[in-house]
Design a protein around this motif. Structure first.
Motif, PDB file in Angstrom:
ATOM      1  N   GLU A   1       5.933   5.638  -1.546  1.00  0.00           N
ATOM      2  CA  GLU A   1       6.205   7.017  -1.156  1.00  0.00           C
ATOM      3  C   GLU A   1       6.922   7.113   0.182  1.00  0.00           C
ATOM      4  O   GLU A   1       7.642   8.085   0.430  1.00  0.00           O
ATOM      5  N   ARG A   2       6.727   6.137   1.038  1.00  0.00           N
ATOM      6  CA  ARG A   2       7.357   6.165   2.360  1.00  0.00           C
ATOM      7  C   ARG A   2       8.182   4.901   2.562  1.00  0.00           C
ATOM      8  O   ARG A   2       7.862   3.825   2.046  1.00  0.00           O
TER       9      ARG A   2
ATOM     10  N   ARG B   1       0.808  -1.222   0.000  1.00  0.00           N
ATOM     11  CA  ARG B   1       0.000   0.000   0.000  1.00  0.00           C
ATOM     12  C   ARG B   1       0.844   1.277   0.000  1.00  0.00           C
ATOM     13  O   ARG B   1       0.667   2.169   0.821  1.00  0.00           O
ATOM     14  N   GLY B   2       1.762   1.332  -0.948  1.00  0.00           N
ATOM     15  CA  GLY B   2       2.533   2.550  -1.116  1.00  0.00           C
ATOM     16  C   GLY B   2       3.627   2.761  -0.088  1.00  0.00           C
ATOM     17  O   GLY B   2       4.231   3.841  -0.043  1.00  0.00           O
ATOM     18  N   ARG B   3       3.887   1.763   0.728  1.00  0.00           N
ATOM     19  CA  ARG B   3       4.943   1.853   1.731  1.00  0.00           C
ATOM     20  C   ARG B   3       5.911   0.686   1.566  1.00  0.00           C
ATOM     21  O   ARG B   3       5.515  -0.413   1.182  1.00  0.00           O
ATOM     22  N   ALA B   4       7.152   0.946   1.859  1.00  0.00           N
ATOM     23  CA  ALA B   4       8.175  -0.104   1.833  1.00  0.00           C
ATOM     24  C   ALA B   4       8.821  -0.192   3.204  1.00  0.00           C
ATOM     25  O   ALA B   4       8.962   0.817   3.902  1.00  0.00           O
TER      26      ALA B   4
ATOM     27  N   VAL C   1      10.677   7.683   6.461  1.00  0.00           N
ATOM     28  CA  VAL C   1      11.134   8.803   5.646  1.00  0.00           C
ATOM     29  C   VAL C   1      10.481   8.783   4.274  1.00  0.00           C
ATOM     30  O   VAL C   1       9.942   7.769   3.822  1.00  0.00           O
ATOM     31  N   SER C   2      10.568   9.909   3.599  1.00  0.00           N
ATOM     32  CA  SER C   2      10.110  10.029   2.222  1.00  0.00           C
ATOM     33  C   SER C   2      11.102   9.335   1.301  1.00  0.00           C
ATOM     34  O   SER C   2      12.310   9.607   1.360  1.00  0.00           O
ATOM     35  N   VAL C   3      10.596   8.455   0.442  1.00  0.00           N
ATOM     36  CA  VAL C   3      11.465   7.777  -0.511  1.00  0.00           C
ATOM     37  C   VAL C   3      12.107   8.791  -1.451  1.00  0.00           C
ATOM     38  O   VAL C   3      13.323   8.742  -1.715  1.00  0.00           O
ATOM     39  N   ALA C   4      11.336   9.743  -1.943  1.00  0.00           N
ATOM     40  CA  ALA C   4      11.862  10.729  -2.883  1.00  0.00           C
ATOM     41  C   ALA C   4      12.945  11.584  -2.230  1.00  0.00           C
ATOM     42  O   ALA C   4      13.984  11.870  -2.839  1.00  0.00           O
TER      43      ALA C   4
ATOM     44  N   ARG D   1      14.003   2.525  -7.748  1.00  0.00           N
ATOM     45  CA  ARG D   1      13.115   1.419  -8.105  1.00  0.00           C
ATOM     46  C   ARG D   1      11.878   1.405  -7.215  1.00  0.00           C
ATOM     47  O   ARG D   1      10.766   1.130  -7.691  1.00  0.00           O
ATOM     48  N   LEU D   2      12.040   1.709  -5.929  1.00  0.00           N
ATOM     49  CA  LEU D   2      10.880   1.789  -5.036  1.00  0.00           C
ATOM     50  C   LEU D   2       9.921   2.876  -5.499  1.00  0.00           C
ATOM     51  O   LEU D   2       8.691   2.705  -5.442  1.00  0.00           O
ATOM     52  N   SER D   3      10.454   4.013  -5.973  1.00  0.00           N
ATOM     53  CA  SER D   3       9.591   5.074  -6.497  1.00  0.00           C
ATOM     54  C   SER D   3       8.810   4.581  -7.702  1.00  0.00           C
ATOM     55  O   SER D   3       7.605   4.846  -7.839  1.00  0.00           O
ATOM     56  N   GLU D   4       9.480   3.834  -8.599  1.00  0.00           N
ATOM     57  CA  GLU D   4       8.797   3.284  -9.770  1.00  0.00           C
ATOM     58  C   GLU D   4       7.660   2.350  -9.365  1.00  0.00           C
ATOM     59  O   GLU D   4       6.637   2.252 -10.059  1.00  0.00           O
ATOM     60  N   LEU D   5       7.830   1.646  -8.226  1.00  0.00           N
ATOM     61  CA  LEU D   5       6.814   0.708  -7.754  1.00  0.00           C
ATOM     62  C   LEU D   5       5.716   1.394  -6.950  1.00  0.00           C
ATOM     63  O   LEU D   5       4.839   0.729  -6.404  1.00  0.00           O
ATOM     64  N   GLY D   6       5.749   2.716  -6.877  1.00  0.00           N
ATOM     65  CA  GLY D   6       4.690   3.464  -6.220  1.00  0.00           C
ATOM     66  C   GLY D   6       4.869   3.669  -4.729  1.00  0.00           C
ATOM     67  O   GLY D   6       3.926   4.071  -4.041  1.00  0.00           O
TER      68      GLY D   6
END
Length: 521
Positions: free
Chosen positions: A467-468, A430-433, A497-500, A460-465
């Motif tokens: 955000e955190r 759900r948008g978190r890693a 933290v923010s992935v970006a 790659r995490l950003s590509e997979l959607g």
């Protein structure tokens, strides 16, 4: 089959590595179903102790498949549970209608089945039989349906308590360092000369055992108070030496203290001193090492060599459950580190040094073929290990499934191929890693590989959607280098933290890194 006869002897062997044993024995259950349901989630291992003669009505492949399928089914869809040990059967164990060919076929099928099943390992009674004379005792079989002798029972207990169990639950030793005089041969090199030191059968057995350890993935080091030129002549002039000077990844031959030299070896190999086992015939030298570097494990050598070889064949921390997938690369790569240090010293700045190396970084995404190496790294790497997750084989299999992201990182440069040296593993939902594991072999440090891999995987995490990112960093007794790396980008200690934002911070560090990056999906 009764296990109490064995378990009484396992505990004393576990004291060799400061462990205590608690055993819970199931009811007698040839179906094994009740045994596999016993675990409450707190056990470190489950042993299926089977008298395979009871199942001789089945074909050997069918019998092996039956028990492997039972273990797989007991773990359920999640594939979780304690590591499982299963014994094979020794040839010649009585019962006329169990032929040696049936036993051999069973062993081969169990070998294949346990290799395919994560965290499942074979207790090789057939191999132990070959090592122990008078393995059987028909009197025990008649009274207790237990066909093994007292000597065999102690041999089995030693294998479990000093080899298999420590290999399951503790990090392995990494370096075996040895003295020369009265250890690798009999005599004093500086007095007798290369031609006159004596090598008996025990010394040759020790040299062969060291080579076996090298083949198993351990690093060999030489630590001796001698003249370097004499040592080089020894290895050049004595063809009966089974081992060569090139087999040692680190060599300290001088008149410095052995404790200082062993710490120097640890620094050269980017290892903590606790990863070293040192073998020396001199109790006074060992005492000085124990006082100055108490983390180093010590073995008192037998001057004839034979007993030393026997000790190293069974010392806790020197046993492998599965083949080491990178052992062939390790010594060459570590020896190349000395050339890298000379390149570093000659370069005008770090950028020039990295450019001269000609690094190629291969990034493998969810690469199932690397499962064994990922497990191996997780349970050996200490200093650059951010999460200290100590992944089981089952954990690795889960993290490699679709929906998660596990990156295995291979490195080579102009001097050597390092193989797979780093792992980053994430659970995604759900948008978190969530970072489960971030580790790198210490021999790859000093080339900014950790930053290169971290920066790529954040993209790659950003590509997979995602955000955190939740970072499960854990402080341990030896992993300060990994924590310091994270602190470079998160100086305030943030762990959600923010992935970006983190990607941008890491990217500024590695945007001009000269490595060629190749991605494999």
């Amino acid at each position: 089959m009764p296990f109490e006869l064995v378990s009484d002897f396992v505990g004393p062997f576990m004291r060799l590595w400061d462990a205590e044993l608690q055993v819970s024995v199931s009811d007698y259950d040839p179906s094994l179903a009740g045994s596999l349901r016993r675990g409450q989630g707190e056990e470190d291992a489950l042993l299926l102790w089977i008298d395979w003669r009871l199942h001789r009505a089945m074909g050997p492949e069918q019998a092996a498949r039956w028990v492997i399928d039972l273990v797989a089914a007991s773990r359920g869809a999640a594939g979780s549970g304690a590591p499982v040990l299963i014994n094979d059967w020794p040839q010649g164990a009585g019962t006329a209608d169990v032929s040696d060919s049936w036993v051999a076929a069973l062993g081969g099928a169990l070998e294949e089945g346990t290799r395919r099943l994560t965290d499942c390992h074979l207790v090789r009674l057939e191999q132990l039989r070959k090592e122990c004379p008078a393995f059987f005792d028909p009197r025990n079989d008649e009274v207790a349906h237990y066909p093994f002798s007292q000597a065999a029972t102690i041999h089995i207990a030693r294998h479990l308590g000093a080899q298999m169990l420590p290999a399951l639950v503790t990090p392995r030793l990494k370096v075996v360092a040895v003295d020369l005089d009265h250890t690798l041969y009999e005599g004093v090199l500086g007095e007798d000369g290369p031609a006159e030191v004596r090598m008996g059968p025990g010394h040759r057995a020790l040299q062969r055992q060291l080579l076996l350890l090298k083949e198993a993935g351990f690093i060999l080091a030489l630590c001796s108070r001698n003249e370097r030129v004499d040592v080089e002549r020894l290895f050049a002039q004595r063809p009966e030496l089974a081992i060569s000077l090139a087999d040692f990844a680190a060599v300290r031959v001088d008149w410095n203290s052995k404790a200082d030299n062993l710490r120097s070896i640890a620094a050269q190999l980017n290892l903590h001193p606790s990863a070293i086992l040192f073998v020396d015939d001199n109790p006074a030298e060992l005492a000085r090492v124990a006082e100055a570097a108490p983390e180093i494990e010590l073995v008192l050598a037998d001057p004839t060599g034979g007993a030393t070889a026997e000790i190293l064949s069974r010392h806790p921390g020197l046993f492998r459950l599965r083949a080491d997938t990178s052992s062939a690369l390790r010594t060459q790569d570590l020896q190349a580190n000395q050339q890298r240090e000379r390149l570093r010293a000659a370069a005008a700045d770090p950028a020039e040094y990295l450019a001269r190396l000609g690094m190629v970084v291969d990034l493998f995404e969810n690469h199932a073929e690397h499962a064994s190496r990922i497990h191996e790294l997780s349970n050996k790497t200490n200093q650059f290990n951010l999460c200290l997750a100590r992944l089981t084989e089952q954990d690795v299999a889960r993290l490699l499934r679709p929906g998660n992201l596990t990156l295995s990182v291979a490195l080579r440069d102009a001097l050597a191929d390092s193989g797979v040296v780093a792992v980053l593993a994430f659970e995604i939902a759900r948008g978190r890693a969530r970072l489960v594991e971030f580790l790198m072999s210490c021999r790859a440090l000093g080339r900014d590989l950790e930053a290169v891999a971290f920066g790529w995987v954040l993209g790659r995490l950003s590509e997979l959607g995602c955000e955190r990112l939740e970072i499960q960093a854990t402080e341990g007794p030896r992993n300060q280098p990994a924590l310091e790396f994270l602190h470079r980008f998160l100086p305030n200690g943030e762990r959600d933290v923010s992935v970006a934002g983190l990607r941008a911070a890491v990217g500024r560090t590695v945007q001009r890194h000269p490595a060629e990056i190749r991605v494999h999906r």
